[in-house]
Scaffold this active site. Sequence first.
Site, short mmCIF file in Angstrom:
data_model
loop_
_atom_site.label_atom_id
_atom_site.label_comp_id
_atom_site.label_asym_id
_atom_site.label_seq_id
_atom_site.Cartn_x
_atom_site.Cartn_y
_atom_site.Cartn_z
N GLU A 243 0.12 -0.92 0.22
CA GLU A 243 0.25 -0.69 0.06
C GLU A 243 0.94 1.09 0.10
OE1 GLU A 243 -4.26 1.38 1.97
OE2 GLU A 243 -2.14 0.27 3.59
N ARG A 252 7.29 7.60 8.20
CA ARG A 252 6.85 6.72 9.82
C ARG A 252 8.01 6.34 10.69
NH1 ARG A 252 1.51 5.07 9.15
NH2 ARG A 252 0.24 6.20 7.83
N GLY A 386 -13.15 -16.90 5.94
CA GLY A 386 -13.60 -17.03 7.28
C GLY A 386 -11.41 -17.88 7.57
#
Length: 451
Positions: A243, A252, A386
């Site tokens: 991303e 960061r 799931g």
Amino acid sequence: MAFEDEILSRQMPHSLEAEQSALGAMLIDADCIKDVMDKLQPDDFYIKQNRDIFETIYTMFSYSKAIDGVTVAEEMQKNGTYDEQTTRSYLVQLMEITPTAANVMEYVKIIQDKALLRSLAKAAGEITAMVQEGLGEARDILEASEQKVYAIRRGRGGQELTPVAQLIKPFLDRLNDLASGKLEMAGQPSGFSAVDQKIHGLNRSDLILLAARPGVGKSSFAMNMAMNVARQSQKTVAVFSLEMSKEQLLERLLSSESLVELNRLKTGRLSAADWGKLTQAARTLRQTDIRIDDNPMLTAADMNAKCRRLENLGLVVVDYLQLMSSAGGKSYAGENRQQAVSDISRMLKIMAKELDVPVICLSQLSRANEKREDKRPMLSDLRDSGAIEQDADIVMFLYREDYYKEDTENRNVAECIVAKNRHGETGKISLRWAPEYVTFSTLETRYDDEE
């Protein structure tokens, strides 16, 4: 005829003298056994009789039994590898040909080298067979070939079954280290003591899923852990960022390490004090080994191949699951994204096991929690699959009340919710969130005001 004789007598690489000398050294000097056990496995011995003797010594050592020529012979009688005609005289012969145990590690090195060559020859034969039989596409055969060679590099020569007896000694050693305080916890510390108490650190071969809604801070939390691990363990940390770009991640990292606000880093409006802090943070970062790959088209197989080539790997971070391409560029029509994500999560778990390092994988959450009164995420909110929940050893959610309520009194407090934990209990941990530095800390920590 001579050519046929040569083929029949051709043997895989081995050194009878080194095998016999190493066994003889262990039989005449029990002190050297612990050093040998750390380096060799029974399969490293080519001659069956030598392998049986080493396996017997290995098992006896695991159970702390006295080891010499007589006790080994007795143990071999019990386990059925004793031959009335040859075993006792062979054990005596081994003890006679080794005058001293001083050179035992030299013999061990020769045995290791020969075992490595045999493993390579076996893998090369299997790869040739796959190519000749045309099993699967070239990309699949390449992946399988890399896997075989990597297994040898890791000291696991393929897919043999492991006897439980071989697992006991390393397990008891680790337990002893934990009990005596040499090891603080089973896994690598994440840098967040309250989180470590719940999950016992970042355990090798674990797939750790970190999920949250967009913008809650999961990338920041993962990078905080990556930095902590890189600093404490001095190991390599591989970050696959699908991303954010490398530059954004560096900003960061520098912001959270220097405690200089991210906004100032982006705009360049820095004070002299900020420059000082940044210089110090850059020095710290240079001493760590964090590798970043920001290719947005990466598959799990690509990641696995890249990580295999890293010598001293300690942690892998994947940011984030739903952006990954599925294996081999397989395309899933329409709504079958669920199948793709479950394939990828399965491959990430396999990768964690094969590399024997923790893999932290970030994941988006569906909007289901936003329809509920209590917005805290649940396992059923995991987006697309799931299967992610099944494959992960640990599932952690990040939740911030101020994400939903502007006027909450819990501003800048985050909850790390351990929703699934194969190693222990589930529960909530409170963390302090400092958005200006994109960093998390344990709640006791307070940041000093800006000068």
